[in-house]
Design a protein around this motif. Sequence first.
Motif, PDB file in Angstrom:
ATOM      1  N   LEU A  47       0.810  -1.208   0.000  1.00  0.00           N
ATOM      2  CA  LEU A  47       0.000   0.000   0.000  1.00  0.00           C
ATOM      3  C   LEU A  47       0.854   1.274   0.000  1.00  0.00           C
ATOM      4  O   LEU A  47       0.328   2.376  -0.163  1.00  0.00           O
ATOM      5  CB  LEU A  47      -0.922   0.032   1.220  1.00  0.00           C
ATOM      6  N   GLY A  48       2.158   1.105   0.206  1.00  0.00           N
ATOM      7  CA  GLY A  48       3.050   2.257   0.214  1.00  0.00           C
ATOM      8  C   GLY A  48       3.128   2.984   1.541  1.00  0.00           C
ATOM      9  O   GLY A  48       3.597   4.120   1.615  1.00  0.00           O
ATOM     10  N   ILE A  49       2.702   2.309   2.632  1.00  0.00           N
ATOM     11  CA  ILE A  49       2.746   2.958   3.942  1.00  0.00           C
ATOM     12  C   ILE A  49       3.534   2.144   4.966  1.00  0.00           C
ATOM     13  O   ILE A  49       3.523   2.467   6.163  1.00  0.00           O
ATOM     14  CB  ILE A  49       1.323   3.214   4.482  1.00  0.00           C
ATOM     15  N   GLY A  50       4.225   1.116   4.508  1.00  0.00           N
ATOM     16  CA  GLY A  50       5.020   0.281   5.402  1.00  0.00           C
ATOM     17  C   GLY A  50       6.356  -0.064   4.784  1.00  0.00           C
ATOM     18  O   GLY A  50       6.565   0.110   3.572  1.00  0.00           O
ATOM     19  N   THR A  91      -2.556   9.123   6.086  1.00  0.00           N
ATOM     20  CA  THR A  91      -1.950   7.788   6.045  1.00  0.00           C
ATOM     21  C   THR A  91      -2.928   6.740   6.576  1.00  0.00           C
ATOM     22  O   THR A  91      -3.086   5.663   5.989  1.00  0.00           O
ATOM     23  CB  THR A  91      -0.650   7.764   6.876  1.00  0.00           C
ATOM     24  N   LEU A  92      -3.600   7.054   7.687  1.00  0.00           N
ATOM     25  CA  LEU A  92      -4.601   6.128   8.222  1.00  0.00           C
ATOM     26  C   LEU A  92      -5.771   5.969   7.260  1.00  0.00           C
ATOM     27  O   LEU A  92      -6.268   4.854   7.052  1.00  0.00           O
ATOM     28  CB  LEU A  92      -5.097   6.611   9.582  1.00  0.00           C
ATOM     29  N   LYS A  93      -6.207   7.068   6.664  1.00  0.00           N
ATOM     30  CA  LYS A  93      -7.331   7.007   5.725  1.00  0.00           C
ATOM     31  C   LYS A  93      -6.971   6.146   4.511  1.00  0.00           C
ATOM     32  O   LYS A  93      -7.816   5.384   3.998  1.00  0.00           O
ATOM     33  CB  LYS A  93      -7.705   8.427   5.278  1.00  0.00           C
ATOM     34  N   THR A 167       9.167  10.932   6.665  1.00  0.00           N
ATOM     35  CA  THR A 167      10.139  10.870   5.575  1.00  0.00           C
ATOM     36  C   THR A 167       9.869  11.995   4.587  1.00  0.00           C
ATOM     37  O   THR A 167       8.809  12.633   4.616  1.00  0.00           O
ATOM     38  CB  THR A 167      10.073   9.520   4.819  1.00  0.00           C
ATOM     39  N   ALA A 168      10.832  12.214   3.699  1.00  0.00           N
ATOM     40  CA  ALA A 168      10.665  13.242   2.675  1.00  0.00           C
ATOM     41  C   ALA A 168       9.548  12.874   1.702  1.00  0.00           C
ATOM     42  O   ALA A 168       8.958  13.745   1.057  1.00  0.00           O
ATOM     43  CB  ALA A 168      11.982  13.439   1.924  1.00  0.00           C
ATOM     44  N   LYS A 169       9.221  11.591   1.597  1.00  0.00           N
ATOM     45  CA  LYS A 169       8.209  11.123   0.652  1.00  0.00           C
ATOM     46  C   LYS A 169       6.816  11.015   1.272  1.00  0.00           C
ATOM     47  O   LYS A 169       5.852  10.739   0.569  1.00  0.00           O
ATOM     48  CB  LYS A 169       8.619   9.763   0.078  1.00  0.00           C
ATOM     49  N   GLY A 170       6.728  11.191   2.562  1.00  0.00           N
ATOM     50  CA  GLY A 170       5.435  11.051   3.216  1.00  0.00           C
ATOM     51  C   GLY A 170       5.557  10.327   4.536  1.00  0.00           C
ATOM     52  O   GLY A 170       6.652  10.123   5.061  1.00  0.00           O
ATOM     53  N   MET A 171       4.437   9.900   5.080  1.00  0.00           N
ATOM     54  CA  MET A 171       4.389   9.243   6.378  1.00  0.00           C
ATOM     55  C   MET A 171       4.271   7.727   6.199  1.00  0.00           C
ATOM     56  O   MET A 171       3.527   7.245   5.338  1.00  0.00           O
ATOM     57  CB  MET A 171       3.194   9.756   7.171  1.00  0.00           C
TER      58      MET A 171
END
Length: 282
Positions: A47-50, A91-93, A167-171
């Motif tokens: 998902l791109g969040i881990g 990020t949670l959403k 991070t620079a790319k997001g959370m």
Amino acid sequence: NLTYLISTYKKGQFVLRLPKAGPSKLKMLIGRSLYGEYANSRQAYLLGIGAKLRYFDLFGGASLFEYIKNEGTLEKNDLKNVDVLTRAVVTLKKLHSSKVAFNCNANMFRTLNTLAIFFNSERAGEISQDLEVVIKIVRKIKRIFDRLDITLAPCHGDPNPNNFLKTAKGMYLIDWEYSGNNDPAWDLAFLSVGGEFDREQDLLMMKIYGNQKDKTLFERIAVYKALVQLWRFFWARFQIKYIDNQAEKERFLDMSLRRYNDYKKILSSDEFKRALDALKQI
């Protein structure tokens, strides 16, 4: 856990996590498996969040993740910044609204009921509170929530501020030990408790989250905040049973008492009572 940053000459950097003991007795008691953590961690990466998982020991819990270059984890005061709060909530959403089905369900009512019964019978750590009352409260709230027909979604389960990686790319989110399909309001309540939000911050969090179709979201968050503190109380008390260092025992004891007092404070608050009464009417 013991956590190490491993740097290699050609392969990059990795984070190695080694449990100090065997499989968690707490997770065994509440029915959480290492396979669930493994499978859900992989889904979070997709998902791109881990972080990307490179190795996971399904018997002992040791794991190896690719290191994500970061600016550190969040502190509760960071969430007072609207931009930081927005990135955390988004990020949670992203997780909650994904089409992913996690490997397991996270039934927090069953978890809390199990832990209350366990501590009431064991009297572990000389808990003086009457946990039979806690059991009755949890079961009462469960009966109300069972009527709401809540749609479960993939949830982190433990979104403390320090489980968010900047991070620079997001959370990113780390530590998927308590993840599972759950009511998304649980994650939002956990973020609120971890960030020590007031009502205005809760409303801002909900505005950012932006799920206007969920008519009972705010009330569920208000009720779950009490249960989040109860869960954190049990978690801290459970650590005491398996810590040898006296100073650490006292630290966790103090932590658990503060969380139990916060639990009782929320239970007696007008916001909690109004939210529970509103849910009863549905």
